[in-house]
Write a protein that holds these residues in place. Sequence first.
Motif: not given
Length: 362
Positions: A123-132, A162-170
């Motif tokens: 949830d932290v990856v999906r909220t805090k990290i993704k929003m930042f 989930a973090l891996r996907r966030t690293m790709e997108l941004y």
Amino acid sequence: MANSNENTDDVEMLDISSSMSKENDVPIQSKIPDAVPKSTLIKHTPWLEKYRPTKLNDIVGNEEAVSRLSHFAQQGNLPNIIISGPPGCGKTTSVLCLARQMLGDAFREAVLEMNASNDRGIDVVRTKIKMFAQSKVSLPKGRHKIIILDEADSMTEGAQQALRRTMELYSKTTRFALACNASDKIIEPIQSRCAMLRYSKLNDEQLLKRLVEITKFEQVSYTSEGLEAIIFTAQGDMRQAINNLQSTVFGFGHVNSENVFKVCDEPHPILIRDMIEKCIQSDLDEAYKAMNHLWRLGYTAEDILSVIMRVTKTYQMSEFMQLEFIREIGLTYMRVSQGVESQLQLSSLLARLCQRASSNSH
């Protein structure tokens, strides 16, 4: 310390702390109520934070890894990085210095620092990290937002996916810096996306240099044996070394080996060295008396074994006997860690060490 030096100490600490607060751009007033005097705050600031490096050039040890970070800062194009190494070797501090050097005035808005041991769920990856990562920040050309994840190896596997996907997108706007103790606990897809930097424990000379600098600035009364004791207890951990130094100064006002081992509550290595010497002489009775004395002082088997191992590694003896001793100590440590923590295990160890020394001498 003498009373005559207390006022001068307060003045010096006030100057340094105020200059550091300007450099870090963190106003002291916002952190404390108005009722607390500023001099009181500065006097009780942990030395660990007070002397934390703010530039990459000030970091002690791991010169090769720090030089790579300096190169990243000069180029301005920071890749995703993983920094692995033991506690207290400067991993998080290095990343903060790098971010401060790259981003300058935008450091506050463009850096998100999180301790993954507390916030390690998906949830932290999906909220805090993704929003930042989605937020817009005005940065110098070619610079990126930086997300620092401390203790990243304690994140769950789902959170890492989930973090891996966030690293790709941004990847165009955000860079990730992961600090961990063991890089093998981070999933392969993240490792393949990051540059790997490995930090090692600091050596005794590096610890001593920084401790001497702090003692001179704080006008601390100390002996060389006291600093050696701090280095012995720290085991290459700068954070522990500085904390032990401050604890000893605040507790006793003078840094010597006796005061340091009172604060750190470890068996004194001189007693352990005498015990090992008796084992080398195959004098089991005297070695047992020394061990029994430590046991009655309240030290656990693990405490005693830990110091025995460290002292044995530096004891002047034949290499063959040293390896035999280390092997026996390691086997005993394994049994103790499995739950068989008794004085009988230590007595058995001393008997085997005496036996090894006797057979080696013939």
